[in-house]
Design a protein around this motif. Sequence first.
Motif, mmCIF file in Angstrom:
data_model
loop_
_atom_site.group_PDB
_atom_site.id
_atom_site.type_symbol
_atom_site.label_atom_id
_atom_site.label_comp_id
_atom_site.label_asym_id
_atom_site.label_seq_id
_atom_site.Cartn_x
_atom_site.Cartn_y
_atom_site.Cartn_z
ATOM 1 N N ILE A 15 0.841 -1.207 0.000
ATOM 2 C CA ILE A 15 0.000 0.000 0.000
ATOM 3 C C ILE A 15 0.875 1.255 0.000
ATOM 4 C CG2 ILE A 15 -1.645 1.344 1.372
ATOM 5 C CD1 ILE A 15 -2.880 -1.374 2.211
ATOM 6 N N GLY A 16 1.900 1.263 0.832
ATOM 7 C CA GLY A 16 2.820 2.399 0.883
ATOM 8 C C GLY A 16 3.490 2.643 -0.452
ATOM 9 N N HIS A 17 3.893 1.572 -1.117
ATOM 10 C CA HIS A 17 4.539 1.694 -2.425
ATOM 11 C C HIS A 17 3.565 2.264 -3.462
ATOM 12 C CE1 HIS A 17 7.461 0.934 -5.531
ATOM 13 N NE2 HIS A 17 6.546 0.281 -6.238
ATOM 14 N N GLY A 18 2.308 1.863 -3.371
ATOM 15 C CA GLY A 18 1.285 2.399 -4.288
ATOM 16 C C GLY A 18 1.130 3.898 -4.129
ATOM 17 N N TYR A 19 1.045 4.379 -2.883
ATOM 18 C CA TYR A 19 0.963 5.820 -2.633
ATOM 19 C C TYR A 19 2.215 6.533 -3.138
ATOM 20 C CZ TYR A 19 -3.223 5.445 0.280
ATOM 21 O OH TYR A 19 -4.489 5.237 0.733
ATOM 22 N N TYR A 20 3.363 5.934 -2.941
ATOM 23 C CA TYR A 20 4.628 6.511 -3.392
ATOM 24 C C TYR A 20 4.629 6.691 -4.912
ATOM 25 C CZ TYR A 20 9.589 6.708 -4.566
ATOM 26 O OH TYR A 20 10.806 7.067 -5.089
ATOM 27 N N GLN A 21 4.176 5.680 -5.648
ATOM 28 C CA GLN A 21 4.149 5.760 -7.106
ATOM 29 C C GLN A 21 3.212 6.865 -7.588
ATOM 30 O OE1 GLN A 21 3.302 1.581 -8.042
ATOM 31 N NE2 GLN A 21 5.189 1.592 -9.238
ATOM 32 N N VAL A 22 2.052 6.985 -6.972
ATOM 33 C CA VAL A 22 1.102 8.033 -7.357
ATOM 34 C C VAL A 22 1.702 9.408 -7.086
ATOM 35 C CG1 VAL A 22 -1.135 9.077 -6.781
ATOM 36 C CG2 VAL A 22 -0.951 6.603 -7.089
ATOM 37 N N SER A 23 2.350 9.575 -5.939
ATOM 38 C CA SER A 23 2.980 10.850 -5.603
ATOM 39 C C SER A 23 4.071 11.196 -6.597
ATOM 40 C CB SER A 23 3.574 10.807 -4.194
ATOM 41 O OG SER A 23 2.561 10.661 -3.243
ATOM 42 N N CYS A 24 4.876 10.212 -6.981
ATOM 43 C CA CYS A 24 5.951 10.457 -7.949
ATOM 44 C C CYS A 24 5.390 10.855 -9.309
ATOM 45 C CB CYS A 24 6.835 9.223 -8.087
ATOM 46 S SG CYS A 24 7.900 8.934 -6.681
ATOM 47 N N GLU A 25 4.316 10.207 -9.734
ATOM 48 C CA GLU A 25 3.698 10.545 -11.018
ATOM 49 C C GLU A 25 3.134 11.959 -10.996
ATOM 50 O OE1 GLU A 25 0.835 7.474 -11.839
ATOM 51 O OE2 GLU A 25 2.385 5.918 -11.913
ATOM 52 N N GLU A 26 2.482 12.346 -9.905
ATOM 53 C CA GLU A 26 1.935 13.696 -9.785
ATOM 54 C C GLU A 26 3.059 14.727 -9.776
ATOM 55 O OE1 GLU A 26 -0.458 13.590 -6.267
ATOM 56 O OE2 GLU A 26 -2.126 12.594 -7.293
ATOM 57 N N PHE A 27 4.144 14.445 -9.050
ATOM 58 C CA PHE A 27 5.285 15.353 -9.010
ATOM 59 C C PHE A 27 5.883 15.523 -10.403
ATOM 60 C CE2 PHE A 27 9.859 16.064 -8.748
ATOM 61 C CZ PHE A 27 9.888 17.256 -8.032
ATOM 62 N N LYS A 28 6.030 14.440 -11.151
ATOM 63 C CA LYS A 28 6.600 14.487 -12.495
ATOM 64 C C LYS A 28 5.730 15.333 -13.414
ATOM 65 C CE LYS A 28 9.124 12.859 -16.054
ATOM 66 N NZ LYS A 28 9.337 13.990 -16.900
ATOM 67 N N GLU A 29 4.413 15.142 -13.353
ATOM 68 C CA GLU A 29 3.503 15.933 -14.179
ATOM 69 C C GLU A 29 3.606 17.416 -13.835
ATOM 70 O OE1 GLU A 29 -0.474 14.411 -13.805
ATOM 71 O OE2 GLU A 29 0.133 12.411 -14.465
ATOM 72 N N ASN A 30 3.597 17.741 -12.542
ATOM 73 C CA ASN A 30 3.710 19.137 -12.122
ATOM 74 C C ASN A 30 5.055 19.728 -12.521
ATOM 75 O OD1 ASN A 30 1.166 19.043 -11.004
ATOM 76 N ND2 ASN A 30 1.900 18.635 -8.938
ATOM 77 N N SER A 31 6.102 18.951 -12.407
ATOM 78 C CA SER A 31 7.437 19.400 -12.794
ATOM 79 C C SER A 31 7.502 19.685 -14.293
ATOM 80 C CB SER A 31 8.476 18.349 -12.408
ATOM 81 O OG SER A 31 9.754 18.738 -12.818
ATOM 82 N N ASP A 32 6.904 18.821 -15.098
ATOM 83 C CA ASP A 32 6.888 19.029 -16.549
ATOM 84 C C ASP A 32 6.121 20.298 -16.918
ATOM 85 O OD1 ASP A 32 8.361 16.726 -16.898
ATOM 86 O OD2 ASP A 32 6.651 15.485 -17.497
ATOM 87 N N ILE A 33 4.996 20.541 -16.244
ATOM 88 C CA ILE A 33 4.205 21.756 -16.502
ATOM 89 C C ILE A 33 5.005 22.995 -16.125
ATOM 90 C CG2 ILE A 33 2.171 23.068 -15.751
ATOM 91 C CD1 ILE A 33 0.749 20.292 -15.479
ATOM 92 N N LEU A 34 5.650 22.964 -14.957
ATOM 93 C CA LEU A 34 6.471 24.090 -14.515
ATOM 94 C C LEU A 34 7.617 24.340 -15.482
ATOM 95 C CD1 LEU A 34 7.167 26.240 -12.401
ATOM 96 C CD2 LEU A 34 8.492 24.487 -11.208
ATOM 97 N N ASN A 35 8.290 23.284 -15.886
ATOM 98 C CA ASN A 35 9.412 23.407 -16.809
ATOM 99 C C ASN A 35 8.957 24.024 -18.131
ATOM 100 O OD1 ASN A 35 12.002 23.181 -17.824
ATOM 101 N ND2 ASN A 35 11.794 21.034 -18.352
ATOM 102 N N ALA A 36 7.854 23.553 -18.681
ATOM 103 C CA ALA A 36 7.339 24.092 -19.943
ATOM 104 C C ALA A 36 6.938 25.556 -19.778
ATOM 105 C CB ALA A 36 6.150 23.261 -20.422
ATOM 106 N N SER A 37 6.326 25.891 -18.658
ATOM 107 C CA SER A 37 5.898 27.267 -18.413
ATOM 108 C C SER A 37 7.088 28.207 -18.299
ATOM 109 C CB SER A 37 5.070 27.358 -17.132
ATOM 110 O OG SER A 37 3.919 26.577 -17.236
#
Length: 89
Positions: A15-37
């Motif tokens: 369960i902890g690993h599942g939450y970790y993966q979701v958090s990493c995916e959200e961080f990556k998406e936000n990072s990509d948006i920030l970088n593009a902006s």
Amino acid sequence: MSNLFWLYQVNDTAIGHGYYQVSCEEFKENSDILNASLNGFENIGDLTAFLEKHEIEFETINKANNENYIIIGSLVIQFLDNGEIVTEK
């Protein structure tokens, strides 16, 4: 009783690993948006004015041979001595 403990440990880890993966995916998406902006700015003056207006902490590093950087957390943006931002293609 020991088997119950190990079953709990494995389940908790999964369960902890599942939450970790979701958090990493959200961080990556936000990072990509920030970088593009931020790479959408054409010159360093406009970018730094934006960062200062929104009270975003950043560091500027100036090196020799037209190699300058703005560092915002783990995001690095390169710019030239004339203030032009180097965009990745």
